[in-house]
Design an enzyme around this catalytic site. Structure first.
Site, mmCIF file in Angstrom:
data_model
loop_
_atom_site.group_PDB
_atom_site.id
_atom_site.type_symbol
_atom_site.label_atom_id
_atom_site.label_comp_id
_atom_site.label_asym_id
_atom_site.label_seq_id
_atom_site.Cartn_x
_atom_site.Cartn_y
_atom_site.Cartn_z
ATOM 1 N N LEU A 48 0.813 -1.214 0.000
ATOM 2 C CA LEU A 48 0.000 0.000 0.000
ATOM 3 C C LEU A 48 0.846 1.264 0.000
ATOM 4 C CD1 LEU A 48 -2.528 -1.058 2.827
ATOM 5 C CD2 LEU A 48 -2.526 -1.726 0.414
ATOM 6 N N ASN A 52 -11.304 7.857 -5.323
ATOM 7 C CA ASN A 52 -11.189 8.619 -4.082
ATOM 8 C C ASN A 52 -11.844 7.836 -2.953
ATOM 9 O OD1 ASN A 52 -9.943 10.979 -5.235
ATOM 10 N ND2 ASN A 52 -11.909 11.457 -6.161
ATOM 11 N N LYS A 93 2.761 5.428 -10.828
ATOM 12 C CA LYS A 93 1.864 4.353 -10.402
ATOM 13 C C LYS A 93 1.782 3.276 -11.480
ATOM 14 C CE LYS A 93 0.073 4.259 -7.008
ATOM 15 N NZ LYS A 93 0.570 3.829 -5.670
ATOM 16 N N TYR A 124 2.674 11.615 -11.327
ATOM 17 C CA TYR A 124 2.100 10.663 -10.378
ATOM 18 C C TYR A 124 1.551 9.444 -11.104
ATOM 19 C CZ TYR A 124 -1.053 8.691 -6.862
ATOM 20 O OH TYR A 124 -1.706 7.836 -6.003
ATOM 21 N N PRO A 138 -43.000 9.620 41.737
ATOM 22 C CA PRO A 138 -43.864 8.619 42.382
ATOM 23 C C PRO A 138 -45.318 9.112 42.496
ATOM 24 C CG PRO A 138 -41.779 8.789 43.554
ATOM 25 C CD PRO A 138 -41.789 9.894 42.551
ATOM 26 N N GLY A 139 -46.242 8.226 42.159
ATOM 27 C CA GLY A 139 -47.671 8.529 42.266
ATOM 28 C C GLY A 139 -48.248 9.292 41.088
#
Length: 369
Positions: free
Chosen positions: A53, A132, A107, A103, A281-282
């Site tokens: 890579l 990309n 490659k 580039y 509560p209640g």
């Protein structure tokens, strides 16, 4: 199985290595910029599979393209040849290998080295011309517009879109890693003679920018993105990975009175909304019914009773609920219903409703159970 990963500290490398390390049968050899030639020689001797890579895409000098993309490949192959290691090799290239620029030429030269080596030594080789990429751990302000946009928006910085109609071809990093693992098993996907990522997204830059901006706004609206859309789901995961470490949390608006509180948590146009209800509560809450709106109640703390009565009947139905035994209670339409805290502590109920609240059509009618 020993797996060599060159470029192990890069975007793809980090994600691949992290996944490989979760596999108990894999030993990972990580070759980085800090590794030595001795390291490369040792790894090349023992590797059963090679992920190549490493590469250069933004050098200071143009000559570094060939040095990083061609010469390193030649060096790797020389080490493998020296040890007579016939491990399969997967190399990442770029769609720019089709272009006549420094580039792209570097490659392409690396690709040809790998292919010729494979033919010469009867070794399986895979060359992936990646589009990309986006996903966690990509470096912002480098070579990924997605990483830059996500980082800027997450950190409250402006983003700049020069041409909103620009078309992008994207692949998600987890899809890339999954494909690489398939290739390692000899089941990689190929297209036109090259390894390929099966899932690709063709998107418009301006729309992507709007999506990422909307992710930030979702903290105020509470509207979660469309998780049924595969690209949106992956883009949202990417965005979250760029949140600053002191910005993971955000406050909610609690509507409080002497009975307790009611707080909306998340909303979705397709999935309704979830709220947290706290009753003292209640206290009794509810005593209403709906034509179409339906709900689910889940008491996660305390004890209560949920009572139902069909609006045309006098019969009362009771369900006792408790945080000690999690049980979801559906609230059917046409039944007036209430929930009473019968315990001695606050009762906490998670409530889901199938639609977003519409003040112009609340579909809620008072009627005591």
């Amino acid at each position: 199985m020993n797996v060599l990963v060159t470029g192990a500290n890069g975007f793809v490398g980090k994600n691949l290595v992290a996944t490989l390390k979760t596999l108990p049968e894999i030993v990972v050899y990580e070759y980085t910029r800090d590794s030595s030639e001795h390291d490369l020689a040792r790894y090349s001797q023992d590797a059963d599979f090679v992920f190549h890579l490493a590469g250069v895409n933004r050098p200071k000098e143009e000559s570094e393209f060939m040095e990083g993309n061609y010469e390193l490949t030649a060096q790797l192959l020389a080490k493998l040849r020296q040890h007579q290691n016939k491990a399969p090799i997967l190399m990442t290239s770029s769609i720019q290998a089709e272009l006549d620029n420094p580039y792209g030429r570097s490659k392409l030269a690396g690709e040809e080295l790998i292919r010729d080596y494979g033919v010469e030594h009867t070794i399986p080789t895979y060359v992936y011309r990646l589009p990309n990429l986006f996903g966690k751990w990509s470096k912002p302000n480098y070579n990924s517009v997605i990483a830059t946009f996500c980082s800027n928006v997450a950190n409250e910085q402006a983003i700049s879109v020069n041409n909103p109609n620009t078309e992008l071809t994207l692949a998600y990093i987890d899809d890339v890693v999954a494909e690489f693992l398939r290739a390692m098993s000899g089941e990689g996907y190929k297209k036109s003679g090259y390894g390929a990522i099966p899932t690709i997204y063709n998107v418009i830059l301006g729309e992507v920018a709007e999506l990422i901006t909307s992710f930030k706004g979702s903290r105020q609206s509470l509207l979660v993105p469309d998780m049924a859309n595969d690209f949106v789901r992956k883009l949202y995961s990417t965005y979250l990975s760029y949140l600053p470490q002191d910005g993971f949390s955000y406050p909610l608006t609690m509507h409080q009175d002497d009975r307790g509180s009611f707080t909306e948590f998340v909303k979705s146009p397709n999935g309704g909304q979830v709220s947290i209800n706290i009753s003292k509560p209640g206290i009794t809450k509810g005593n209403h019914w709906h034509h179409t709106k339906n709900e689910k109640f889940l008491v996660v703390k305390g004890a209560g009773v949920i009572r139902f009565r069909h609006i045309s009947s006098e019969e009362i139905i009771e369900y006792h609920v408790s945080g000690d035994k999690l049980e979801v209670v559906d609230i059917p339409v046409g039944y007036t219903h209430s929930i009473v805290n019968i315990g001695e502590e606050d009762m906490v109920t998670v409530m889901w409703v199938n639609e977003l609240f519409d003040p112009n059509n609340p579909d809620t009618y008072f009627m005591e159970v």
